[in-house]
Design an enzyme around this catalytic site. Structure first.
Site, PDB file in Angstrom:
ATOM      1  N   SER A   7       2.903   0.736 -20.371  1.00  0.00           N
ATOM      2  CA  SER A   7       3.876   1.066 -19.330  1.00  0.00           C
ATOM      3  C   SER A   7       4.478  -0.211 -18.772  1.00  0.00           C
ATOM      4  CB  SER A   7       3.194   1.831 -18.199  1.00  0.00           C
ATOM      5  OG  SER A   7       4.004   1.759 -17.039  1.00  0.00           O
ATOM      6  N   HIS A  32       6.431   3.077 -22.667  1.00  0.00           N
ATOM      7  CA  HIS A  32       6.458   4.062 -21.576  1.00  0.00           C
ATOM      8  C   HIS A  32       7.275   3.497 -20.413  1.00  0.00           C
ATOM      9  CE1 HIS A  32       4.660   7.425 -19.272  1.00  0.00           C
ATOM     10  NE2 HIS A  32       4.683   6.587 -18.244  1.00  0.00           N
ATOM     11  N   ASP A  34       8.683   4.066 -16.618  1.00  0.00           N
ATOM     12  CA  ASP A  34       8.452   4.811 -15.381  1.00  0.00           C
ATOM     13  C   ASP A  34       9.704   4.782 -14.514  1.00  0.00           C
ATOM     14  OD1 ASP A  34       5.713   5.762 -15.562  1.00  0.00           O
ATOM     15  OD2 ASP A  34       5.211   3.635 -15.716  1.00  0.00           O
ATOM     16  N   MET A  36      11.575   6.002 -11.267  1.00  0.00           N
ATOM     17  CA  MET A  36      11.219   6.497  -9.924  1.00  0.00           C
ATOM     18  C   MET A  36      12.424   6.404  -8.981  1.00  0.00           C
ATOM     19  SD  MET A  36       7.518   4.733  -9.418  1.00  0.00           S
ATOM     20  CE  MET A  36       6.321   4.623 -10.762  1.00  0.00           C
ATOM     21  N   HIS A  65       9.619   8.583 -18.485  1.00  0.00           N
ATOM     22  CA  HIS A  65       8.798   9.428 -17.604  1.00  0.00           C
ATOM     23  C   HIS A  65       9.548   9.547 -16.280  1.00  0.00           C
ATOM     24  CE1 HIS A  65       4.767   9.709 -15.144  1.00  0.00           C
ATOM     25  NE2 HIS A  65       5.472  10.817 -15.088  1.00  0.00           N
ATOM     26  N   MET A  67      10.125  10.426 -12.803  1.00  0.00           N
ATOM     27  CA  MET A  67       9.515  10.797 -11.522  1.00  0.00           C
ATOM     28  C   MET A  67      10.641  10.824 -10.489  1.00  0.00           C
ATOM     29  SD  MET A  67       6.138   8.459 -12.001  1.00  0.00           S
ATOM     30  CE  MET A  67       6.967   7.473 -13.249  1.00  0.00           C
ATOM     31  N   MET A 136      -1.160  13.299 -15.487  1.00  0.00           N
ATOM     32  CA  MET A 136      -1.306  12.168 -14.554  1.00  0.00           C
ATOM     33  C   MET A 136      -2.739  12.110 -14.036  1.00  0.00           C
ATOM     34  SD  MET A 136       1.653  10.702 -14.389  1.00  0.00           S
ATOM     35  CE  MET A 136       1.037   9.483 -13.235  1.00  0.00           C
ATOM     36  N   ASP A 174      -1.952   9.376 -18.274  1.00  0.00           N
ATOM     37  CA  ASP A 174      -1.230   8.295 -17.594  1.00  0.00           C
ATOM     38  C   ASP A 174      -1.840   8.029 -16.225  1.00  0.00           C
ATOM     39  OD1 ASP A 174       0.654   6.519 -16.674  1.00  0.00           O
ATOM     40  OD2 ASP A 174       2.321   7.956 -16.616  1.00  0.00           O
TER      41      ASP A 174
HETATM   42  C1  DX5 Z   1       2.426   5.746 -12.300  1.00  0.00           C
HETATM   43  C2  DX5 Z   1       3.039   5.634 -13.662  1.00  0.00           C
HETATM   44  C3  DX5 Z   1       2.166   5.070 -14.692  1.00  0.00           C
HETATM   45  C4  DX5 Z   1       1.662   3.686 -14.396  1.00  0.00           C
HETATM   46  C5  DX5 Z   1       0.362   3.524 -15.075  1.00  0.00           C
HETATM   47  O1  DX5 Z   1       3.282   6.463 -11.461  1.00  0.00           O
HETATM   48  O2  DX5 Z   1       3.464   6.911 -14.118  1.00  0.00           O
HETATM   49  O3  DX5 Z   1       2.793   5.093 -15.964  1.00  0.00           O
HETATM   50  O4  DX5 Z   1       2.515   2.674 -14.817  1.00  0.00           O
HETATM   51  O5  DX5 Z   1      -0.127   2.296 -14.715  1.00  0.00           O
HETATM   52  P1  DX5 Z   1      -1.667   1.947 -14.772  1.00  0.00           P
HETATM   53  O6  DX5 Z   1      -2.064   1.987 -16.218  1.00  0.00           O
HETATM   54  O7  DX5 Z   1      -1.701   0.589 -14.185  1.00  0.00           O
HETATM   55  O8  DX5 Z   1      -2.405   2.982 -13.948  1.00  0.00           O
HETATM   56 ZN    ZN Z   2       4.183   6.929 -16.248  1.00  0.00          ZN
END
Ligand code: DX5
Ligand code: ZN
Length: 219
Positions: A7, A32, A34, A36, A65, A67, A136, A174
Site C-alpha cells: 500500500s 494498492h 488508498d 480517501m 481502494h 474510501m 479491513m 487490509d
Molecule cells: C487503511 C488502508 C490500508 C493501509 C494499510 O485505511 O486501507 O491500505 O494502508 O496499512 P498498514 O499495512 O500499515 O496497516
Molecule cells: Zn487500503
C-alpha cells in the site's frame, strides 16, 4: 501462492518513482492505492490525477481502494487514470449491486471492502458480481494501525461461502498485516495481503525477503 499488495499510503511520495520500482523489485503482485476523501474516513490522500502518474511508472495491476462517499460518481475517472481494480466500501453504497455492475461495465475488476464492524448480509446478493472482497482489519483512514483479530474472523466465513458456491473471487485483507499477523489471515483463507507499514518501514533492500517470509506462511 498468496499475493502481496504493498500500500502506497506508507510510501515516501517525494520519491514515488523509487518506491514503485522497489515494489516491482520486491516481487509484489499488485499496487494498492488508498483513496480517501475526508468524509468517509478522517483523512485525505490523492485522486485520479496521482493515480494516472503512478500508472505511467508500473505495469503491475493497480487496485484503487475507494474510501470515499458516493464512489459511483468517480468510477470512470479512476478507470481512465489506469486502475485495473476498483474497490468500493459496502458502507458507502445504497446501490452496491448497481455499482459493481458499473465497475465491470467500464472494464475494471470489481471489489467490495468492509469495515471491521460490518457483517456479511450483502454477500449472497452480489457474490457473482465481484472479483474481490477486501476485508479491513483496521478502521480505514490511516496506515500503521493495530490488526483487529475479530474483523479477520470474517475471512473464514467468506471463504466458506465462496467454496460452497464455487465462486472465483479473491479474498484480500487490509490493515496491520505483517509477519506476526500474516499466518493467521492466510490460515483463515486470504489470497492477497495488503501491507503498508510493514513494507515501507523497511529499507528497500530488505523488502524482497519480507515478501518471501510473508508468503512462506502461505499455501
Ligand atoms: C487503511 C488502508 C490500508 C493501509 C494499510 O485505511 O486501507 O491500505 O494502508 O496499512 P498498514 O499495512 O500499515 O496497516
Ligand atoms: Zn487500503
Amino acid at each position: 501462492m498468496v499475493k502481496i499488495a504493498p500500500s502506497l499510503l506508507s510510501a515516501d511520495f517525494t520519491r514515488l518513482a523509487d518506491e514503485i520500482r522497489s515494489i516491482e523489485e520486491s516481487g509484489a503482485d499488485i499496487v494498492h492505492l488508498d483513496i480517501m476523501d475526508g468524509h468517509f474516513v478522517p483523512n485525505i490522500t490523492f485522486g485520479p490525477f496521482v493515480v494516472k502518474q503512478i500508472r505511467a511508472l508500473t505495469k503491475l495491476p493497480l487496485d484503487a481502494h475507494l474510501m470515499i462517499e458516493d464512489p459511483g460518481q468517480f468510477l470512470q475517472a479512476f478507470k481512465d487514470a489506469g486502475s485495473d481494480w476498483i474497490t468500493v466500501h459496502v458502507e458507502t453504497e445504497r446501490h452496491l449491486h448497481r455499482t459493481l455492475q458499473q465497475i465491470r461495465a467500464i472494464g475494471c475488476k470489481a471489489g467490495v471492502s468492509l469495515n471491521p464492524h460490518t457483517g456479511l448480509d450483502w454477500l449472497p446478493s452480489v457474490a457473482d458480481l465481484m472479483d474481490l472482497v477486501l476485508v479491513m482489519t483496521v478502521n480505514p483512514g490511516f496506515g500503521a494501525q493495530k490488526y483487529i483479530p475479530a474483523a479477520a474472523a470474517k475471512i473464514r466465513d467468506i471463504a466458506a461461502f465462496r467454496a460452497k458456491h464455487k465462486l472465483p473471487f479473491e479474498i484480500s485483507v487490509d490493515g496491520g498485516i505483517n509477519e506476526q499477523t500474516a499466518p493467521e489471515v492466510i490460515g483463515l483463507g486470504a489470497d492477497i495481503l495488503v501491507a503498508g507499514n510493514a513494507f515501507f518501514s523497511r529499507p528497500a533492500a530488505e523488502r524482497p525477503a519480507l515478501l518471501r517470509r510473508l508468503r512462506s506462511h502461505g499455501k
